[in-house]
Scaffold this motif. Structure first.
Motif, PDB file in Angstrom:
ATOM      1  N   HIS A 165      23.718 -72.135  15.688  1.00 21.42           N
ATOM      2  CA  HIS A 165      22.952 -70.894  15.867  1.00 21.42           C
ATOM      3  C   HIS A 165      21.445 -71.137  15.844  1.00 21.42           C
ATOM      4  N   LEU A 166      21.030 -72.295  15.331  1.00 25.68           N
ATOM      5  CA  LEU A 166      19.618 -72.663  15.350  1.00 25.68           C
ATOM      6  C   LEU A 166      19.271 -73.597  16.494  1.00 25.68           C
ATOM      7  N   THR A 167      20.247 -74.332  16.992  1.00 22.40           N
ATOM      8  CA  THR A 167      19.986 -75.254  18.095  1.00 22.40           C
ATOM      9  C   THR A 167      20.320 -74.649  19.457  1.00 22.40           C
ATOM     10  N   HIS A 168      21.278 -73.702  19.496  1.00 25.40           N
ATOM     11  CA  HIS A 168      21.662 -73.028  20.741  1.00 25.40           C
ATOM     12  C   HIS A 168      21.734 -71.515  20.507  1.00 25.40           C
ATOM     13  N   PRO A 169      20.631 -70.896  20.065  1.00 23.09           N
ATOM     14  CA  PRO A 169      20.704 -69.487  19.656  1.00 23.09           C
ATOM     15  C   PRO A 169      21.065 -68.531  20.779  1.00 23.09           C
ATOM     16  N   GLU A 170      20.635 -68.816  22.003  1.00 20.19           N
ATOM     17  CA  GLU A 170      20.895 -67.884  23.098  1.00 20.19           C
ATOM     18  C   GLU A 170      22.389 -67.733  23.354  1.00 20.19           C
ATOM     19  N   ILE A 171      23.117 -68.848  23.297  1.00 21.50           N
ATOM     20  CA  ILE A 171      24.560 -68.801  23.559  1.00 21.50           C
ATOM     21  C   ILE A 171      25.281 -68.104  22.407  1.00 21.50           C
ATOM     22  N   VAL A 172      24.926 -68.460  21.171  1.00 24.86           N
ATOM     23  CA  VAL A 172      25.562 -67.822  20.012  1.00 24.86           C
ATOM     24  C   VAL A 172      25.263 -66.330  20.009  1.00 24.86           C
ATOM     25  N   GLY A 173      24.010 -65.953  20.281  1.00 23.02           N
ATOM     26  CA  GLY A 173      23.656 -64.537  20.325  1.00 23.02           C
ATOM     27  C   GLY A 173      24.410 -63.779  21.399  1.00 23.02           C
ATOM     28  N   THR A 174      24.637 -64.426  22.543  1.00 14.33           N
ATOM     29  CA  THR A 174      25.400 -63.793  23.618  1.00 14.33           C
ATOM     30  C   THR A 174      26.846 -63.547  23.201  1.00 14.33           C
ATOM     31  N   TYR A 175      27.449 -64.524  22.540  1.00 12.24           N
ATOM     32  CA  TYR A 175      28.812 -64.342  22.032  1.00 12.24           C
ATOM     33  C   TYR A 175      28.878 -63.166  21.058  1.00 12.24           C
ATOM     34  N   ILE A 176      27.913 -63.107  20.143  1.00 11.26           N
ATOM     35  CA  ILE A 176      27.938 -62.059  19.127  1.00 11.26           C
ATOM     36  C   ILE A 176      27.758 -60.683  19.766  1.00 11.26           C
ATOM     37  N   ASN A 177      26.821 -60.552  20.687  1.00 10.20           N
ATOM     38  CA  ASN A 177      26.603 -59.257  21.334  1.00 10.20           C
ATOM     39  C   ASN A 177      27.824 -58.818  22.128  1.00 10.20           C
ATOM     40  N   SER A 178      28.474 -59.751  22.823  1.00 11.59           N
ATOM     41  CA  SER A 178      29.692 -59.415  23.553  1.00 11.59           C
ATOM     42  C   SER A 178      30.772 -58.935  22.591  1.00 11.59           C
ATOM     43  N   PHE A 179      30.888 -59.605  21.450  1.00  8.94           N
ATOM     44  CA  PHE A 179      31.872 -59.201  20.442  1.00  8.94           C
ATOM     45  C   PHE A 179      31.579 -57.806  19.907  1.00  8.94           C
ATOM     46  N   LEU A 180      30.307 -57.509  19.645  1.00  8.10           N
ATOM     47  CA  LEU A 180      29.953 -56.186  19.142  1.00  8.10           C
ATOM     48  C   LEU A 180      30.312 -55.100  20.152  1.00  8.10           C
ATOM     49  N   GLU A 181      30.109 -55.383  21.433  1.00  8.51           N
ATOM     50  CA  GLU A 181      30.499 -54.423  22.473  1.00  8.51           C
ATOM     51  C   GLU A 181      32.012 -54.218  22.477  1.00  8.51           C
ATOM     52  N   LYS A 182      32.765 -55.303  22.344  1.00  6.04           N
ATOM     53  CA  LYS A 182      34.220 -55.186  22.343  1.00  6.04           C
ATOM     54  C   LYS A 182      34.717 -54.446  21.109  1.00  6.04           C
ATOM     55  N   CYS A 183      34.022 -54.629  19.979  1.00  8.66           N
ATOM     56  CA  CYS A 183      34.381 -53.881  18.775  1.00  8.66           C
ATOM     57  C   CYS A 183      34.216 -52.387  18.999  1.00  8.66           C
ATOM     58  N   ASP A 184      33.157 -51.999  19.706  1.00  6.96           N
ATOM     59  CA  ASP A 184      32.972 -50.590  20.044  1.00  6.96           C
ATOM     60  C   ASP A 184      34.145 -50.079  20.877  1.00  6.96           C
ATOM     61  N   SER A 185      34.614 -50.910  21.810  1.00 13.83           N
ATOM     62  CA  SER A 185      35.755 -50.528  22.640  1.00 13.83           C
ATOM     63  C   SER A 185      37.001 -50.332  21.790  1.00 13.83           C
ATOM     64  N   VAL A 186      37.198 -51.220  20.825  1.00 13.43           N
ATOM     65  CA  VAL A 186      38.359 -51.117  19.932  1.00 13.43           C
ATOM     66  C   VAL A 186      38.299 -49.825  19.131  1.00 13.43           C
ATOM     67  N   ILE A 187      37.102 -49.542  18.584  1.00 13.01           N
ATOM     68  CA  ILE A 187      36.949 -48.367  17.725  1.00 13.01           C
ATOM     69  C   ILE A 187      37.115 -47.073  18.516  1.00 13.01           C
ATOM     70  N   HIS A 188      36.492 -47.025  19.714  1.00 12.55           N
ATOM     71  CA  HIS A 188      36.473 -45.767  20.467  1.00 12.55           C
ATOM     72  C   HIS A 188      37.714 -45.555  21.340  1.00 12.55           C
ATOM     73  N   ASN A 189      38.298 -46.652  21.833  1.00 14.88           N
ATOM     74  CA  ASN A 189      39.424 -46.527  22.757  1.00 14.88           C
ATOM     75  C   ASN A 189      40.750 -46.992  22.176  1.00 14.88           C
ATOM     76  N   GLY A 190      40.694 -47.607  21.008  1.00 15.37           N
ATOM     77  CA  GLY A 190      41.924 -48.068  20.384  1.00 15.37           C
ATOM     78  C   GLY A 190      42.512 -49.283  21.042  1.00 15.37           C
ATOM     79  N   THR A 191      41.751 -49.961  21.929  1.00 19.12           N
ATOM     80  CA  THR A 191      42.294 -51.157  22.588  1.00 19.12           C
ATOM     81  C   THR A 191      42.186 -52.346  21.667  1.00 19.12           C
ATOM     82  N   SER A 192      43.027 -53.351  21.862  1.00 18.94           N
ATOM     83  CA  SER A 192      42.978 -54.548  21.030  1.00 18.94           C
ATOM     84  C   SER A 192      43.123 -55.814  21.830  1.00 18.94           C
ATOM     85  N   ASN A 193      43.519 -55.705  23.097  1.00 23.33           N
ATOM     86  CA  ASN A 193      43.747 -56.906  23.900  1.00 23.33           C
ATOM     87  C   ASN A 193      42.481 -57.294  24.682  1.00 23.33           C
ATOM     88  N   VAL A 194      41.394 -57.475  23.922  1.00 24.26           N
ATOM     89  CA  VAL A 194      40.119 -57.820  24.532  1.00 24.26           C
ATOM     90  C   VAL A 194      39.656 -59.164  23.982  1.00 24.26           C
TER      91      VAL A 194
END
Length: 342
Positions: A311-340
């Motif tokens: 996360h200190l040597t390749h922050p852009e890639i790690v940050g992209t993974y985390i942001n994508s995960f946060l978006e998918k968590c929103d999908s899980v919470i709002h739509n009840g989906t889990s296969n993401v």
């Protein structure tokens, strides 16, 4: 899972703020090309009865992320990925007891992930944080696994950087390992009362890089700007508690870790560096990952190029993974989906 292609490079920043406890460690801006207004850190102090935990907070909004650093690191560990988090997030990066600017455990306290977990729980209660996303690197992720299993009502989602599980030892080895642990602990306790070693700045940077086996100079300076301070002769001393250096992992059996993993049901993201620390065989890691995934609302494990401090040597890639995960968590919470997947 293979990592994505490298995203477009974002601006990077070094935390250049000054507080009463920070050192004059140099982090030349010429190496980073950063807009200084990207940072709006606020120092935080949290009284948890026996002492004060300190950290740094940025952002505002209803969604909260708690960041916990790795062994012997500090709250600066997420400096390069925090600016990538979306709007509407409060991000608190905390110094664990004996690390960074936080108070050391009182005499007689044992540094152990379970003790850290108790300190974090008291801090969350003091802040009134009833629900948050737990982001941990290395030891901070070990604490996060324990916390998510023990206090599931607190944790909205859990993100681990380069930890699936730490080492485990079979119970028949516990007695010998506890003997070794306490002998080392008492030795460090004695050394902690003596004058600390003084280093030249460049020497300390070099030792930090060599000791980590995964940091580059930029990352080492980021951590040392909070983890060390200048003394009268211009030298540098480390602020961490020597007692925290004692090796403490291994006293929970593999079977117990599997059951802890199985009990966590919040969304989970594991970002694993392909050249990171390896504490178990692939077969045992597969068992752990299956246990994490068993009753999880959303599970993702991604592997990427890099070493333990990815996360200190390749922050852009790690940050992209985390942001994508946060978006998918929103999908899980709002739509009840889990296969993401991230």
């Amino acid at each position: 899972m293979p990592g994505p292609g490298s995203p477009k490079r974002k601006s990077e920043v070094i935390d250049g703020e000054e507080t009463n406890n920070t050192s004059s460690f140099s982090c030349p801006s010429a190496h980073h090309g950063v807009k200084t207004d990207a940072w709006e850190w606020e120092e935080v102090e949290i009284d948890i009865d026996w002492g004060v935990l300190r950290g740094k907070k940025r952002g505002s909004g209803p969604r909260k992320i708690l960041g916990l650093h790795g062994w012997l690191d500090n709250a600066n560990t997420f400096d390069l990925i925090a600016p990538m988090f979306p709007q509407g997030i409060q991000f608190l990066s905390l110094d664990l007891p004996g690390h960074g600017n936080s108070d050391h455990f009182p005499p007689g306290f044992i540094y152990d992930p379970r003790g850290y977990m108790g300190a974090v729980k008291k801090a969350m209660k003091a802040l009134g944080w009833e629900r948050f996303i737990f982001l941990g690197h290395s030891m901070g992720a070990v604490v996060g696994i324990l916390y998510s299993a023990v206090f599931p009502e607190d944790v909205e989602a859990f993100i681990s950087i380069d930890i699936i599980k730490p080492w485990s030892s079979p119970p028949e080895k516990y007695a010998a390992q506890f003997t070794k642990y306490f002998n080392q602990y008492f030795d460090h306790e004695t050394k902690a009362t003596q004058k600390p070693l003084i280093y030249e700045e460049d020497e300390l940077v070099k030792k930090t890089i060599e000791g980590s086996k995964s940091l580059d100079e930029r990352g080492a300076r980021i951590l040392l700007s909070r983890g060390a301070r200048t003394v009268e002769n211009g030298g540098m001393i480390l602020k961490r508690d020597l007692r925290a250096k004692v090796y403490f992992i291994g006293f929970i059996s593999f079977e117990a870790w599997v059951e802890l993993a199985r009990s966590i049901r919040c969304p989970l993201l594991f970002v694993k560096a392909n050249d990171g620390h390896k504490y178990e065989t692939k077969e045992r890691y597969d068992i752990m990952l299956a246990a994490f995934e068993e009753d999880c609302r959303h599970f993702s494990c991604v592997e990427m190029e890099g070493k333990h401090h990815v996360h200190l040597t390749h922050p852009e890639i790690v940050g992209t993974y985390i942001n994508s995960f946060l978006e998918k968590c929103d999908s899980v919470i709002h739509n009840g989906t889990s296969n993401v997947n991230v």
